[in-house]
Design a protein around this motif. Structure first.
Motif, short mmCIF file in Angstrom:
data_model
loop_
_atom_site.label_atom_id
_atom_site.label_comp_id
_atom_site.label_asym_id
_atom_site.label_seq_id
_atom_site.Cartn_x
_atom_site.Cartn_y
_atom_site.Cartn_z
N LYS A 78 -22.01 -4.78 -7.54
CA LYS A 78 -20.85 -4.16 -6.91
C LYS A 78 -20.52 -2.81 -7.55
O LYS A 78 -20.47 -2.68 -8.76
N ASN A 79 -20.32 -1.81 -6.68
CA ASN A 79 -19.82 -0.48 -7.06
C ASN A 79 -20.77 0.34 -7.93
O ASN A 79 -20.35 1.29 -8.59
N VAL A 80 -22.06 -0.01 -7.98
CA VAL A 80 -23.04 0.81 -8.69
C VAL A 80 -24.29 0.95 -7.84
O VAL A 80 -24.51 0.18 -6.92
N GLY A 81 -25.11 1.95 -8.18
CA GLY A 81 -26.40 2.10 -7.51
C GLY A 81 -26.29 2.81 -6.17
O GLY A 81 -25.46 3.67 -5.96
N PHE A 82 -27.16 2.42 -5.24
CA PHE A 82 -27.27 3.09 -3.95
C PHE A 82 -25.93 3.17 -3.22
O PHE A 82 -25.18 2.19 -3.16
N ASN A 83 -25.66 4.36 -2.66
CA ASN A 83 -24.50 4.61 -1.80
C ASN A 83 -23.15 4.57 -2.52
O ASN A 83 -22.13 4.90 -1.91
N SER A 84 -23.11 4.20 -3.77
CA SER A 84 -21.85 4.19 -4.51
C SER A 84 -21.48 5.60 -4.95
O SER A 84 -22.35 6.45 -5.17
N GLU A 85 -20.19 5.85 -5.10
CA GLU A 85 -19.72 7.14 -5.62
C GLU A 85 -19.79 7.18 -7.13
O GLU A 85 -19.71 8.26 -7.73
N ASN A 86 -19.94 6.03 -7.76
CA ASN A 86 -19.97 5.93 -9.22
C ASN A 86 -21.24 5.22 -9.66
O ASN A 86 -21.90 4.54 -8.88
N ASN A 87 -21.57 5.39 -10.93
CA ASN A 87 -22.74 4.70 -11.47
C ASN A 87 -22.66 4.73 -13.00
O ASN A 87 -21.77 5.35 -13.58
N ALA A 88 -23.59 4.06 -13.62
CA ALA A 88 -23.75 4.08 -15.08
C ALA A 88 -25.24 4.09 -15.35
O ALA A 88 -26.02 3.54 -14.57
N LEU A 89 -25.65 4.72 -16.45
CA LEU A 89 -27.06 4.84 -16.77
C LEU A 89 -27.35 4.43 -18.21
O LEU A 89 -26.55 4.69 -19.11
N SER A 90 -28.50 3.80 -18.39
CA SER A 90 -29.07 3.59 -19.72
C SER A 90 -30.27 4.51 -19.83
O SER A 90 -31.21 4.39 -19.04
N LEU A 110 -21.46 11.98 -14.12
CA LEU A 110 -22.63 11.34 -14.73
C LEU A 110 -23.81 12.30 -14.73
O LEU A 110 -24.57 12.37 -15.71
N ALA A 111 -23.97 13.06 -13.66
CA ALA A 111 -25.06 14.03 -13.57
C ALA A 111 -24.94 15.08 -14.67
O ALA A 111 -25.93 15.46 -15.30
N MET A 153 -18.93 6.09 -14.33
CA MET A 153 -18.15 7.28 -13.99
C MET A 153 -18.62 7.83 -12.65
O MET A 153 -19.67 7.41 -12.13
N PRO A 154 -17.90 8.77 -12.04
CA PRO A 154 -18.37 9.40 -10.81
C PRO A 154 -19.74 10.04 -11.00
O PRO A 154 -20.05 10.56 -12.08
N LYS A 155 -20.56 10.01 -9.96
CA LYS A 155 -21.93 10.51 -10.08
C LYS A 155 -21.98 11.99 -10.44
O LYS A 155 -22.91 12.44 -11.13
N SER A 156 -21.00 12.77 -10.00
CA SER A 156 -20.99 14.19 -10.36
C SER A 156 -20.83 14.37 -11.86
O SER A 156 -21.51 15.19 -12.48
#
Length: 402
Positions: free
Chosen positions: A354-366, A384-385, A379-382
């Motif tokens: 839920k709320n991560v990955g494809f089509n989400s506005e937010n994500n987290a990365l390792s 995070l980028a 955090m928001p993908k912008s």
């Protein structure tokens, strides 16, 4: 130019005659692609109406700390988290004093205490008020806390006096917001990215694809431009505006994406493979629509070209960053991919949650590399980028200066 594309600007407006210029600041930021939300102090509403900002932004204007609807929806904490940057213009002497004292007696001061995002203030007041020792002490206090003070300018003031205290012009303040995002971490480098899905045709109607939206890749392209790079983006079939300053090449299939990437990879200092390239493609593509006659149908598929491995093993000095989107065993799969594909770095994220990955506005990365790793939180993908590009830049420069 869309220098603020994908950026979220929270505009704070305090009480003062310069409040009318805040409407132009909003418009300037919007014209450069930003999404702008407005928070007004009670005093600001005496100089310009919230309806003006609502009409320009197309969004509700936030004015009351304890407004039931605002607190139930986007309250002060959510506003503080939403923004990429907060610009208060005009910032009155009273507001500066309250903020420097740590007060939280209206919505704007409260969210500024709650935010961890960059804050910019554009002072606007009578020259004597600006020169007053208390105001100067308050400004120095805020600067010591990391608040950026923009101006003020010098000139004729509303009271008829001449001196320092005029708010900087709207175009200058909008440009200051642009410059905030321009880090220079990749200055002079050529960055090649791919983003989005690919489509592998079955017949003229049907195709194999995946759920990738391209949002992360496009945010990365924007962040790389802001870091000073020349950016080429090879984009699969997504319907997103091209980030300002990015050279975009549109493709559909994995083969087309491979051709576009490999023809340019030798000139790239950094390759970021954020695309979700389809792994298999039909051996044959039917010329006509396949009719639904049989109860079963078999497709013979073959592997598509591994674009990332092809770039990483081509013998050039390109710094290669891969992505791993996994439903389980995230770390193990990511590290295995890092080694097998001879990558410099890999960014891994969960999908199917839920709320991560494809089509989400937010994500987290390792993020993993040989001998190290770092977590980039939700955090928001912008945002995070930008965090990921900073890390890429650091690792790139470390590799190329040792």
């Amino acid at each position: 130019m869309n220098e603020l594309q994908y950026r979220r600007v929270l505009l704070g407006v305090t009480g003062g005659i310069a409040a009318y210029k805040a409407a132009e600041i909003l418009r300037q930021c919007q014209n450069m692609g930003a999404e702008v939300r407005v928070v007004m102090t009670p005093a600001a509403t005496e100089f310009i109406t919230p309806l003006t900002f609502q009409a320009l932004s197309g969004l509700p204007v936030h004015t009351q700390l304890m407004d039931v609807e605002e607190e139930a929806g986007m309250g002060h904490i959510n506003l503080a988290r939403w923004a990429d940057v907060i610009l208060v213009a005009p910032a009155s002497a009273d507001f500066i004093a309250r903020l420097a004292s740590g007060m939280a007696n209206d919505l704007l001061t409260t969210l500024l205490l709650a935010t961890e995002k960059p804050v910019m203030l554009a002072p606007a007041m009578n020259r004597a008020m600006f020169d007053d020792q208390n105001t100067q002490n308050n400004i120095r206090q805020l600067e010591s806390q990391g608040v950026v003070i923009l101006g003020p300018g010098e000139g004729v003031q509303a009271c008829g006096e001449v001196g320092l205290g005029r708010m900087l012009e709207p175009e200058d303040l909008a440009q200051a917001v642009v410059e905030h995002f321009q880090t220079g971490e990749l200055a002079g480098l050529n960055v090649l990215l791919n983003a989005g899905p690919t489509r592998e045709n079955i017949d003229p109607v049907r195709y194999i694809s995946n759920h990738s939206s391209g949002k992360m890749g496009f945010a990365l392209a924007q962040a790389c431009v802001e870091a000073g790079a020349h950016v080429t983006l090879v984009a699969g079939p997504v319907y997103m505006p091209t980030p300002s300053g990015v050279e975009r090449i549109d493709v559909v299939s994995a083969r087309e994406m491979a051709d576009a990437v490999l023809s340019r990879s030798a000139q790239a200092d950094i390759f970021i493979a954020s695309a979700a390239v389809v792994d298999y493609t039909p051996v044959e593509i039917a010329e006509n629509k396949i009719k639904k006659n049989a109860s079963q149908m078999q497709l013979i598929l073959v592997k598509t070209i591994d674009i990332l491995t092809s770039v990483a093993t081509q013998g050039s000095a390109t710094f290669c960053v891969g992505f791993a989107a996994e439903t389980d065993n995230l770390e193990a799969y990511a590290k295995d991919k890092l080694e097998k594909k001879s990558l410099d770095m890999i960014a891994a994220n969960w999908i199917g949650r839920k709320n991560v990955g494809f089509n989400s506005e937010n994500n987290a990365l390792s993020v993993y590399w040989k001998g190290g790793e770092q977590e980039l939180g939700y955090m928001p993908k912008s945002e995070l980028a930008r965090e990921l590009v900073t890390l890429i830049a650091k690792r790139y420069h470390e590799k190329n200066t040792t």
